[in-house]
Design a protein around this motif. Sequence first.
Motif, PDB file in Angstrom:
ATOM      1  N   ALA A  46       0.826  -1.213   0.000  1.00 26.96           N
ATOM      2  CA  ALA A  46       0.000   0.000   0.000  1.00 26.96           C
ATOM      3  C   ALA A  46       0.857   1.259   0.000  1.00 26.96           C
ATOM      4  CB  ALA A  46      -0.941  -0.009   1.211  1.00 26.96           C
ATOM      5  N   HIS A  47       1.950   1.262   0.749  1.00 24.75           N
ATOM      6  CA  HIS A  47       2.836   2.427   0.781  1.00 24.75           C
ATOM      7  C   HIS A  47       3.431   2.703  -0.605  1.00 24.75           C
ATOM      8  CE1 HIS A  47       2.528   3.227   4.981  1.00 24.75           C
ATOM      9  NE2 HIS A  47       3.133   2.122   5.383  1.00 24.75           N
ATOM     10  N   HIS A  48       3.810   1.656  -1.321  1.00 24.73           N
ATOM     11  CA  HIS A  48       4.380   1.843  -2.656  1.00 24.73           C
ATOM     12  C   HIS A  48       3.324   2.293  -3.657  1.00 24.73           C
ATOM     13  CE1 HIS A  48       7.632  -0.500  -0.767  1.00 24.73           C
ATOM     14  NE2 HIS A  48       8.415   0.033  -1.687  1.00 24.73           N
ATOM     15  N   GLU A  49       2.115   1.775  -3.499  1.00 28.56           N
ATOM     16  CA  GLU A  49       1.026   2.235  -4.361  1.00 28.56           C
ATOM     17  C   GLU A  49       0.766   3.725  -4.157  1.00 28.56           C
ATOM     18  OE1 GLU A  49      -2.139  -0.313  -3.200  1.00 28.56           O
ATOM     19  OE2 GLU A  49      -1.467  -2.008  -4.422  1.00 28.56           O
ATOM     20  N   GLN A  50       0.816   4.161  -2.896  1.00 26.56           N
ATOM     21  CA  GLN A  50       0.608   5.584  -2.608  1.00 26.56           C
ATOM     22  C   GLN A  50       1.723   6.433  -3.194  1.00 26.56           C
ATOM     23  OE1 GLN A  50       0.256   5.660   1.670  1.00 26.56           O
ATOM     24  NE2 GLN A  50      -1.636   4.457   1.658  1.00 26.56           N
ATOM     25  N   LEU A  51       2.953   5.917  -3.173  1.00 30.11           N
ATOM     26  CA  LEU A  51       4.073   6.651  -3.770  1.00 30.11           C
ATOM     27  C   LEU A  51       3.816   6.918  -5.252  1.00 30.11           C
ATOM     28  CD1 LEU A  51       7.353   5.012  -2.397  1.00 30.11           C
ATOM     29  CD2 LEU A  51       6.418   7.249  -1.847  1.00 30.11           C
ATOM     30  N   VAL A  52       3.405   5.885  -5.968  1.00 25.70           N
ATOM     31  CA  VAL A  52       3.168   6.023  -7.405  1.00 25.70           C
ATOM     32  C   VAL A  52       2.010   6.960  -7.677  1.00 25.70           C
ATOM     33  CG1 VAL A  52       2.472   4.780  -9.491  1.00 25.70           C
ATOM     34  CG2 VAL A  52       4.159   3.771  -7.946  1.00 25.70           C
ATOM     35  N   ALA A  53       0.907   6.784  -6.955  1.00 27.36           N
ATOM     36  CA  ALA A  53      -0.271   7.631  -7.174  1.00 27.36           C
ATOM     37  C   ALA A  53       0.044   9.097  -6.884  1.00 27.36           C
ATOM     38  CB  ALA A  53      -1.430   7.152  -6.298  1.00 27.36           C
ATOM     39  N   HIS A  54       0.780   9.339  -5.800  1.00 30.94           N
ATOM     40  CA  HIS A  54       1.126  10.706  -5.422  1.00 30.94           C
ATOM     41  C   HIS A  54       2.049  11.339  -6.461  1.00 30.94           C
ATOM     42  CE1 HIS A  54       1.656  14.064  -2.693  1.00 30.94           C
ATOM     43  NE2 HIS A  54       2.966  13.948  -2.777  1.00 30.94           N
ATOM     44  N   ALA A  55       3.049  10.581  -6.931  1.00 26.19           N
ATOM     45  CA  ALA A  55       3.984  11.115  -7.928  1.00 26.19           C
ATOM     46  C   ALA A  55       3.279  11.420  -9.243  1.00 26.19           C
ATOM     47  CB  ALA A  55       5.129  10.125  -8.151  1.00 26.19           C
ATOM     48  N   LYS A  67      -8.497   8.831 -11.669  1.00 31.87           N
ATOM     49  CA  LYS A  67      -9.880   8.932 -12.135  1.00 31.87           C
ATOM     50  C   LYS A  67     -10.698   7.683 -11.840  1.00 31.87           C
ATOM     51  CE  LYS A  67      -8.997  12.964 -13.944  1.00 31.87           C
ATOM     52  NZ  LYS A  67      -9.539  14.199 -13.320  1.00 31.87           N
ATOM     53  N   ALA A  68     -10.094   6.508 -12.046  1.00 29.75           N
ATOM     54  CA  ALA A  68     -10.823   5.264 -11.838  1.00 29.75           C
ATOM     55  C   ALA A  68     -10.621   4.675 -10.444  1.00 29.75           C
ATOM     56  CB  ALA A  68     -10.420   4.236 -12.894  1.00 29.75           C
ATOM     57  N   ARG A  69      -9.692   5.244  -9.670  1.00 28.28           N
ATOM     58  CA  ARG A  69      -9.417   4.778  -8.305  1.00 28.28           C
ATOM     59  C   ARG A  69      -9.030   3.308  -8.268  1.00 28.28           C
ATOM     60  NH1 ARG A  69      -8.292   9.497  -6.130  1.00 28.28           N
ATOM     61  NH2 ARG A  69      -9.972  10.996  -6.410  1.00 28.28           N
ATOM     62  N   ARG A  70      -8.251   2.905  -9.261  1.00 25.90           N
ATOM     63  CA  ARG A  70      -7.712   1.550  -9.272  1.00 25.90           C
ATOM     64  C   ARG A  70      -6.195   1.612  -9.146  1.00 25.90           C
ATOM     65  NH1 ARG A  70     -10.433  -3.108 -10.994  1.00 25.90           N
ATOM     66  NH2 ARG A  70     -12.584  -2.838 -11.701  1.00 25.90           N
ATOM     67  N   VAL A  71      -5.580   0.469  -8.947  1.00 21.95           N
ATOM     68  CA  VAL A  71      -4.122   0.390  -8.833  1.00 21.95           C
ATOM     69  C   VAL A  71      -3.561  -0.054 -10.179  1.00 21.95           C
ATOM     70  CG1 VAL A  71      -2.169  -0.680  -7.662  1.00 21.95           C
ATOM     71  CG2 VAL A  71      -4.288  -0.188  -6.397  1.00 21.95           C
ATOM     72  N   PRO A  72      -2.774   0.788 -10.852  1.00 21.87           N
ATOM     73  CA  PRO A  72      -2.236   0.391 -12.150  1.00 21.87           C
ATOM     74  C   PRO A  72      -1.134  -0.656 -12.018  1.00 21.87           C
ATOM     75  CG  PRO A  72      -1.427   2.573 -11.543  1.00 21.87           C
ATOM     76  CD  PRO A  72      -2.412   2.169 -10.494  1.00 21.87           C
ATOM     77  N   ARG A  73      -1.265  -1.750 -12.754  1.00 20.95           N
ATOM     78  CA  ARG A  73      -0.213  -2.749 -12.919  1.00 20.95           C
ATOM     79  C   ARG A  73       0.180  -2.679 -14.389  1.00 20.95           C
ATOM     80  NH1 ARG A  73       0.766  -3.177  -7.671  1.00 20.95           N
ATOM     81  NH2 ARG A  73      -0.993  -4.035  -6.484  1.00 20.95           N
ATOM     82  N   VAL A  74       1.445  -2.456 -14.664  1.00 18.40           N
ATOM     83  CA  VAL A  74       1.837  -2.046 -16.006  1.00 18.40           C
ATOM     84  C   VAL A  74       2.810  -3.039 -16.633  1.00 18.40           C
ATOM     85  CG1 VAL A  74       2.618  -0.095 -17.389  1.00 18.40           C
ATOM     86  CG2 VAL A  74       1.668   0.318 -15.126  1.00 18.40           C
ATOM     87  N   VAL A  75       2.617  -3.288 -17.932  1.00 14.92           N
ATOM     88  CA  VAL A  75       3.581  -4.033 -18.732  1.00 14.92           C
ATOM     89  C   VAL A  75       4.423  -3.005 -19.479  1.00 14.92           C
ATOM     90  CG1 VAL A  75       3.901  -5.694 -20.600  1.00 14.92           C
ATOM     91  CG2 VAL A  75       2.015  -5.981 -18.983  1.00 14.92           C
ATOM     92  N   LEU A  76       5.738  -2.998 -19.224  1.00 16.06           N
ATOM     93  CA  LEU A  76       6.619  -1.949 -19.730  1.00 16.06           C
ATOM     94  C   LEU A  76       7.818  -2.527 -20.472  1.00 16.06           C
ATOM     95  CD1 LEU A  76       6.651   0.147 -16.451  1.00 16.06           C
ATOM     96  CD2 LEU A  76       5.560   0.859 -18.560  1.00 16.06           C
ATOM     97  N   ALA A  77       8.429  -1.676 -21.280  1.00 18.84           N
ATOM     98  CA  ALA A  77       9.660  -2.064 -21.959  1.00 18.84           C
ATOM     99  C   ALA A  77      10.790  -2.169 -20.940  1.00 18.84           C
ATOM    100  CB  ALA A  77      10.011  -1.037 -23.033  1.00 18.84           C
ATOM    101  N   ALA A  78      11.654  -3.162 -21.121  1.00 22.85           N
ATOM    102  CA  ALA A  78      12.745  -3.391 -20.172  1.00 22.85           C
ATOM    103  C   ALA A  78      13.737  -2.238 -20.139  1.00 22.85           C
ATOM    104  CB  ALA A  78      13.468  -4.693 -20.509  1.00 22.85           C
ATOM    105  N   GLY A  79      13.752  -1.407 -21.189  1.00 20.49           N
ATOM    106  CA  GLY A  79      14.646  -0.255 -21.207  1.00 20.49           C
ATOM    107  C   GLY A  79      14.380   0.730 -20.088  1.00 20.49           C
ATOM    108  N   LEU A  80      13.156   0.713 -19.535  1.00 16.03           N
ATOM    109  CA  LEU A  80      12.830   1.634 -18.442  1.00 16.03           C
ATOM    110  C   LEU A  80      13.534   1.260 -17.140  1.00 16.03           C
ATOM    111  CD1 LEU A  80       9.027   2.296 -19.049  1.00 16.03           C
ATOM    112  CD2 LEU A  80      10.922   3.893 -19.348  1.00 16.03           C
ATOM    113  N   LEU A  81      14.173   0.101 -17.104  1.00 10.45           N
ATOM    114  CA  LEU A  81      14.942  -0.265 -15.915  1.00 10.45           C
ATOM    115  C   LEU A  81      16.176   0.617 -15.742  1.00 10.45           C
ATOM    116  CD1 LEU A  81      14.686  -4.160 -16.171  1.00 10.45           C
ATOM    117  CD2 LEU A  81      13.652  -2.716 -14.411  1.00 10.45           C
ATOM    118  N   TRP A  82      16.492   1.433 -16.732  1.00 11.64           N
ATOM    119  CA  TRP A  82      17.565   2.413 -16.571  1.00 11.64           C
ATOM    120  C   TRP A  82      17.133   3.556 -15.663  1.00 11.64           C
ATOM    121  CZ3 TRP A  82      22.538   2.036 -18.052  1.00 11.64           C
ATOM    122  CH2 TRP A  82      22.877   1.057 -18.986  1.00 11.64           C
TER     123      TRP A  82
END
Length: 339
Positions: A86-95, A148-163
Amino acid sequence: MKIGPPPYWLQVVLRFVYPPLAVLVTVAALPLIALGVLLWPLDRRMRLARVVFLAVYFMWEDVSILVQCMWLRVRSPVDRGEDWIAHHEQLVAHALENFFRTAQRVVSFHVVADGEIDLGDPTRPAVVLSRHAGPADSLALAWIIAAKARRVPRVVLAAGLLWDPGLALVLRRLRAYFVPSRSGAGDDRTKGVADLARGLAPRDALLIFPEGRNWTMHRQQAGVEALRAEGEHERAEQAARWRWVLPPRQRGVQAILEARPDADVVVVAHTGLELFDSPGDIWRGIPFGPTEGLVVRTTTYPAGDVPRDPDEVATWLDERWTEVDAWVESHRRPGLRGS
């Protein structure tokens, strides 16, 4: 050319190098911001000041995420329970909220909904299939899911974003899936997406871009030629009629639907960013005008209405993409291709 991920040891090093590097970048950026303001008689839009300020602001939001993630590890070295997540979800939503509120003030970026933003039954997870077009559309959609939807985003991302040290650390802890490169990946690409889908909680929304990459006119034409080369002539003819979308890839979607037959499916169409595919385009577009920005439409399909058979999924997905293409055609800004 896609950027591959850094090795894990380098990801760890970047976490400690990033904050002092951000200080150096900020010191170097301050004269540029001042210069952008002083050049106001030559550039009434003050593009230089706006772009540099927003880039520095985004960097510090990212550093903030990184530092807070490190603090959470110190505070809870063993606990990985619900509070940890929950703390990490709040970090993402706040940012996300801070960044898009600042982007609205600095470059007049705004999101307009075409109808109600509906992400399905809140007691079930949602699978969000979106068109991929324009800079930062994945961030904007993650913000819509969270704010807007008050859901928790779970994302499929390109591995390049690990930089990116901040995003990489927080999204890893939130079980985001970073798609490996094609070389040597085998079936792991599909397996990782399916594993992520199986772990979805009722409030989660799994965001995936079936096209696999951002739309451009060149890629749209290349996608048609690739289908013809593979002998899929009927599908190639259909894709040739699309103007604003790339042929969607079925395998990842199929894996998700098989893993979570209980999930509602949301198809997202959006327009407003697709022709900002180069730094020059972005530069000329800043700040956005009152009629510009990102226009978004969501269409929700209950779990029971979505096919699971592979052939039926492929047909269903192409039908949805035909609808997305038609919607973009009818809602695109004046001055886009074909106007």
